[in-house]
Design a protein around this motif. Structure first.
Motif, mmCIF file in Angstrom:
data_model
loop_
_atom_site.group_PDB
_atom_site.id
_atom_site.type_symbol
_atom_site.label_atom_id
_atom_site.label_comp_id
_atom_site.label_asym_id
_atom_site.label_seq_id
_atom_site.Cartn_x
_atom_site.Cartn_y
_atom_site.Cartn_z
ATOM 1 N N ALA A 1 -2.796 59.717 -31.427
ATOM 2 C CA ALA A 1 -1.678 59.378 -32.313
ATOM 3 C C ALA A 1 -0.404 59.332 -31.473
ATOM 4 C CB ALA A 1 -1.544 60.446 -33.389
ATOM 5 N N MET A 2 0.602 58.602 -31.954
ATOM 6 C CA MET A 2 1.882 58.593 -31.243
ATOM 7 C C MET A 2 2.399 60.031 -31.129
ATOM 8 S SD MET A 2 3.547 55.244 -33.106
ATOM 9 C CE MET A 2 5.032 55.053 -32.119
ATOM 10 N N GLY A 3 2.991 60.363 -30.001
ATOM 11 C CA GLY A 3 3.425 61.737 -29.731
ATOM 12 C C GLY A 3 4.201 62.334 -30.903
ATOM 13 N N GLY A 4 3.863 63.524 -31.301
ATOM 14 C CA GLY A 4 4.588 64.221 -32.372
ATOM 15 C C GLY A 4 4.049 63.918 -33.768
ATOM 16 N N VAL A 5 3.247 62.858 -33.915
ATOM 17 C CA VAL A 5 2.797 62.470 -35.263
ATOM 18 C C VAL A 5 1.847 63.517 -35.851
ATOM 19 C CG1 VAL A 5 1.362 60.789 -36.519
ATOM 20 C CG2 VAL A 5 3.214 59.994 -35.032
ATOM 21 N N THR A 6 0.907 63.998 -35.049
ATOM 22 C CA THR A 6 -0.047 64.988 -35.581
ATOM 23 C C THR A 6 0.703 66.246 -36.039
ATOM 24 O OG1 THR A 6 -1.658 64.093 -34.026
ATOM 25 C CG2 THR A 6 -2.228 66.169 -35.079
ATOM 26 N N ASP A 7 1.678 66.682 -35.227
ATOM 27 C CA ASP A 7 2.474 67.861 -35.622
ATOM 28 C C ASP A 7 3.211 67.606 -36.930
ATOM 29 O OD1 ASP A 7 1.791 69.385 -33.440
ATOM 30 O OD2 ASP A 7 3.448 68.648 -32.210
ATOM 31 N N LYS A 8 3.773 66.387 -37.056
ATOM 32 C CA LYS A 8 4.532 66.062 -38.272
ATOM 33 C C LYS A 8 3.618 66.078 -39.495
ATOM 34 C CE LYS A 8 8.197 63.300 -36.854
ATOM 35 N NZ LYS A 8 8.367 61.983 -36.283
ATOM 36 N N LEU A 9 2.414 65.566 -39.337
ATOM 37 C CA LEU A 9 1.472 65.543 -40.462
ATOM 38 C C LEU A 9 1.101 66.971 -40.874
ATOM 39 C CD1 LEU A 9 -0.794 62.555 -39.301
ATOM 40 C CD2 LEU A 9 0.815 62.556 -41.222
ATOM 41 N N ILE A 10 0.957 67.843 -39.869
ATOM 42 C CA ILE A 10 0.635 69.253 -40.196
ATOM 43 C C ILE A 10 1.800 69.867 -40.974
ATOM 44 C CG2 ILE A 10 0.243 71.550 -39.203
ATOM 45 C CD1 ILE A 10 -1.289 70.142 -36.915
ATOM 46 N N GLY B 1 -3.090 59.588 -38.095
ATOM 47 C CA GLY B 1 -2.194 59.349 -36.947
ATOM 48 C C GLY B 1 -2.827 58.398 -35.953
ATOM 49 N N GLU B 2 -4.081 58.599 -35.642
ATOM 50 C CA GLU B 2 -4.789 57.747 -34.679
ATOM 51 C C GLU B 2 -5.055 56.366 -35.283
ATOM 52 O OE1 GLU B 2 -5.010 60.995 -34.470
ATOM 53 O OE2 GLU B 2 -4.905 61.334 -32.308
ATOM 54 N N GLN B 3 -5.205 56.330 -36.610
ATOM 55 C CA GLN B 3 -5.461 55.030 -37.235
ATOM 56 C C GLN B 3 -4.234 54.120 -37.098
ATOM 57 O OE1 GLN B 3 -7.900 55.485 -40.610
ATOM 58 N NE2 GLN B 3 -7.360 53.492 -41.482
ATOM 59 N N GLN B 4 -3.050 54.734 -37.169
ATOM 60 C CA GLN B 4 -1.809 53.952 -36.945
ATOM 61 C C GLN B 4 -1.777 53.402 -35.527
ATOM 62 O OE1 GLN B 4 1.592 56.494 -37.330
ATOM 63 N NE2 GLN B 4 1.405 56.684 -39.543
ATOM 64 N N ALA C 1 -11.034 50.239 -33.673
ATOM 65 C CA ALA C 1 -12.216 50.871 -34.294
ATOM 66 C C ALA C 1 -11.882 52.319 -34.630
ATOM 67 C CB ALA C 1 -13.413 50.819 -33.345
ATOM 68 N N THR C 2 -12.053 52.696 -35.885
ATOM 69 C CA THR C 2 -11.906 54.105 -36.260
ATOM 70 C C THR C 2 -13.110 54.870 -35.705
ATOM 71 O OG1 THR C 2 -13.162 53.785 -38.270
ATOM 72 C CG2 THR C 2 -10.764 53.489 -38.446
ATOM 73 N N GLY C 3 -13.096 56.181 -35.839
ATOM 74 C CA GLY C 3 -14.237 56.964 -35.374
ATOM 75 C C GLY C 3 -15.530 56.501 -36.044
ATOM 76 N N ARG C 4 -15.434 56.234 -37.337
ATOM 77 C CA ARG C 4 -16.624 55.791 -38.080
ATOM 78 C C ARG C 4 -17.126 54.455 -37.529
ATOM 79 N NH1 ARG C 4 -18.434 55.668 -43.765
ATOM 80 N NH2 ARG C 4 -16.644 56.876 -44.436
ATOM 81 N N GLN C 5 -16.201 53.505 -37.342
ATOM 82 C CA GLN C 5 -16.617 52.187 -36.848
ATOM 83 C C GLN C 5 -17.200 52.281 -35.443
ATOM 84 O OE1 GLN C 5 -12.757 50.469 -37.546
ATOM 85 N NE2 GLN C 5 -13.528 49.146 -39.167
ATOM 86 N N ALA C 6 -16.674 53.233 -34.656
ATOM 87 C CA ALA C 6 -17.171 53.381 -33.287
ATOM 88 C C ALA C 6 -18.485 54.161 -33.241
ATOM 89 C CB ALA C 6 -16.113 54.069 -32.425
ATOM 90 N N ILE D 1 -11.636 46.752 -26.924
ATOM 91 C CA ILE D 1 -11.743 47.600 -28.122
ATOM 92 C C ILE D 1 -10.791 48.784 -27.999
ATOM 93 C CG2 ILE D 1 -13.356 48.825 -29.639
ATOM 94 C CD1 ILE D 1 -15.481 47.377 -27.675
ATOM 95 N N VAL D 2 -10.162 49.104 -29.112
ATOM 96 C CA VAL D 2 -9.227 50.234 -29.140
ATOM 97 C C VAL D 2 -9.770 51.251 -30.146
ATOM 98 C CG1 VAL D 2 -6.856 50.963 -29.494
ATOM 99 C CG2 VAL D 2 -7.318 48.656 -28.622
ATOM 100 N N VAL D 3 -10.285 52.357 -29.621
ATOM 101 C CA VAL D 3 -10.973 53.351 -30.462
ATOM 102 C C VAL D 3 -10.019 54.500 -30.801
ATOM 103 C CG1 VAL D 3 -12.903 55.011 -30.528
ATOM 104 C CG2 VAL D 3 -13.182 52.814 -29.355
ATOM 105 N N ALA D 4 -10.077 54.946 -32.039
ATOM 106 C CA ALA D 4 -9.287 56.104 -32.457
ATOM 107 C C ALA D 4 -9.890 57.372 -31.863
ATOM 108 C CB ALA D 4 -9.295 56.206 -33.982
ATOM 109 N N GLY D 5 -9.079 58.098 -31.093
ATOM 110 C CA GLY D 5 -9.533 59.378 -30.565
ATOM 111 C C GLY D 5 -9.496 60.426 -31.662
ATOM 112 N N PHE D 6 -10.032 61.619 -31.360
ATOM 113 C CA PHE D 6 -9.796 62.818 -32.189
ATOM 114 C C PHE D 6 -10.539 62.798 -33.516
ATOM 115 C CE2 PHE D 6 -6.251 64.950 -34.901
ATOM 116 C CZ PHE D 6 -6.601 66.237 -34.569
ATOM 117 N N GLN D 7 -11.354 61.753 -33.792
ATOM 118 C CA GLN D 7 -11.978 61.709 -35.111
ATOM 119 C C GLN D 7 -13.412 61.195 -35.053
ATOM 120 O OE1 GLN D 7 -10.973 57.796 -37.332
ATOM 121 N NE2 GLN D 7 -9.006 58.574 -36.620
#
Ligand code: ADP
Ligand code: ASP
Ligand code: MG
Length: 406
Positions: free
Chosen positions: A42-51, A73-76, A95-100, A131-137
């Protein structure tokens, strides 16, 4: 033509300009004929903001819903990077984690990757797509979204590289590689040309945040050689690989610090078999990680156990321990001390060199820094010190082991 997995962390995709920079770097690989699977945070700081948002709604949100929220965050960022790539003429698919095809198991917010069904990735690669895969999920076998613990995009990247048998796996971040210490804390830290899995694993598990420790464990298990390097320049980075003989010549590879530690001491425990198991079992059941453990017999002939944990876990630990202690003995009591930090020295050379602990303790003593608890493993020595002295402690020990960049 090489197949490259590139992982870009939060700072590297932290703004639109940075996302464009990443797109250009990927384009440069495509231009020389390489195929790229990018794994993005996710863009820096986004995961913290979501928490923070979640905690505004509920002090204790369900972890299932936290995972749904945090994974957004990673989907964005995968969508934005794919757009940036398409914009400069590189056809890319997110690709989201599911798609990957990333299947996870275990607890929400700290899932484990079970397996990756790489059919989708390999069919996109066969079509020569980037391909651009979402990390962390990932997704559980029941179809629930699960995240992989903070810093978990490192694990996604290593697992993806392993599953598609990539030729190269690069972890691109905001530093030039793995240093002998966090360069933000020890300005004289040096970049290491290489480091063994075991050393980086030990460093990561005692606070070195440059790689998530579970990702290094995975890389070691599946033999994924990777490089940590900068997303902002083309300097060579640090190769992380199997150890080889020449590595043992260096006694200490690096120094690590971990802040926000607390010590819990339990006194008045009967000195009989099974007691430690009951106490640690209660903490394990509450999924609390404890670290340094010291046990001894006090003047009252009762056992006394001390261990460290993250300060955030202190409240939950007290709740988990209370019923067990009252069962064990009416004299059992808990003392807690927050505001401490852990300093660790790591190196496979420790196996064949003596006097390492003495040197570390002398350096701290000369600097007037008091040592609390001590623990050692084959390639690591850790001590606790007062948190407000941890940075100075790291610098003096770094100097004492000759690690400073002169
Ligand atoms: P990313 O967002 O790319 O995942 P992280 O913030 O997770 O990046 O990790 C990079 C940070 O790790 C650096 O900015 C640095 O301050 C910190 N760090 C801690 N210890 C070390 C070390 N020994 N070598 C390099 N970086 C370190
Ligand atoms: N976005 C997640 C985090 O901040 C995962 C990652 O960056 O690796 O922890
Ligand atoms: Mg990280």
């Amino acid at each position: 033509m090489a197949l490259i997995v590139q992982k870009y962390g939060g700072t590297s995709v932290g703004s639109i300009d940075r996302i464009r920079n990443v797109a250009q770097r990927i384009k440069a690989e495509r231009d020389v004929g390489n195929q790229v699977v990018a794994v993005i945070s996710a863009m820096g700081g986004v995961t913290d903001k979501l928490i923070t948002l979640a905690k505004e709604i509920s002090p204790d949100p369900t972890e299932r819903e936290l995972d749904v929220l945090l994974s957004s965050g990673e989907q964005q960022s995968i969508a934005l990077l794919s757009m940036a790539l398409n914009e400069i003429g590189v056809t890319a698919l997110s690709a989201t984690g599911r798609q990957a095809g990333i299947t996870t198991s275990g607890s929400h917010t700290r899932g484990r990757i079970e397996q990756i069904n790489s059919n989708y990735l390999t069919s996109c690669l066969a079509d020569d797509q980037t391909i651009v895969v979402a990390g962390f999920q990932g997704i559980t076998s029941e179809g629930l979204i699960q995240t992989l613990g903070r810093g978990g995009s490192d694990l996604s990247a290593i697992a993806v590289a392993s599953s598609i048998n990539a030729d190269v796996c690069q972890i691109l971040t905001d530093v030039d590689g793995v240093y002998t210490a966090d360069p933000r804390v020890v300005p004289k830290a040096r970049k290491l040309p290489e480091i063994s899995y075991d050393e980086l694993l030990e460093l990561a598990s005692v606070g070195t945040k440059v790689m998530q420790s579970r990702s290094v464990e995975f890389a070691k298990k599946y033999g994924v050689k990777f490089e940590v390097r900068s997303s902002l320049n083309n300097n060579p980075g640090t190769i992380v690989t199997e150890e080889h003989e020449a590595m043992e010549a260096v006694v200490i590879r690096g120094v690590s610090i971990e802040r926000s530690q607390a010590r819990v001491t339990i006194t008045g425990i009967p000195d009989t078999p099974g007691m430690s198991g009951r106490i640690l079992g209660a903490l394990a059941e509450a999924e609390i990680n404890i670290d340094m453990i010291v046990s001894n017999i006090a003047a009252d002939d009762c056992a006394r156990h001390s261990f460290t944990m993250n300060t955030n876990d202190l409240g939950r630990a007290q709740v988990a321990l209370k019923p067990v202690l009252s069962e064990l003995s009416c004299d059992a009591a808990i003392e807690t001390e927050a505001g401490i930090a852990k300093l660790s020295c790591v190196g496979i050379g420790m196996r064949s060199h003596s006097g390492v602990a003495a040197k570390m303790f002398e350096a701290l003593g000369e600097a007037g820094i008091n040592i609390g608890m001590i623990s050692t493993s084959e390639i690591k020595i850790s001590v606790t010190v007062e948190e407000d002295q941890i940075e100075e402690a790291a610098r003096v020990v770094h100097t004492a082991f000759g690690l400073d960049d002169e």
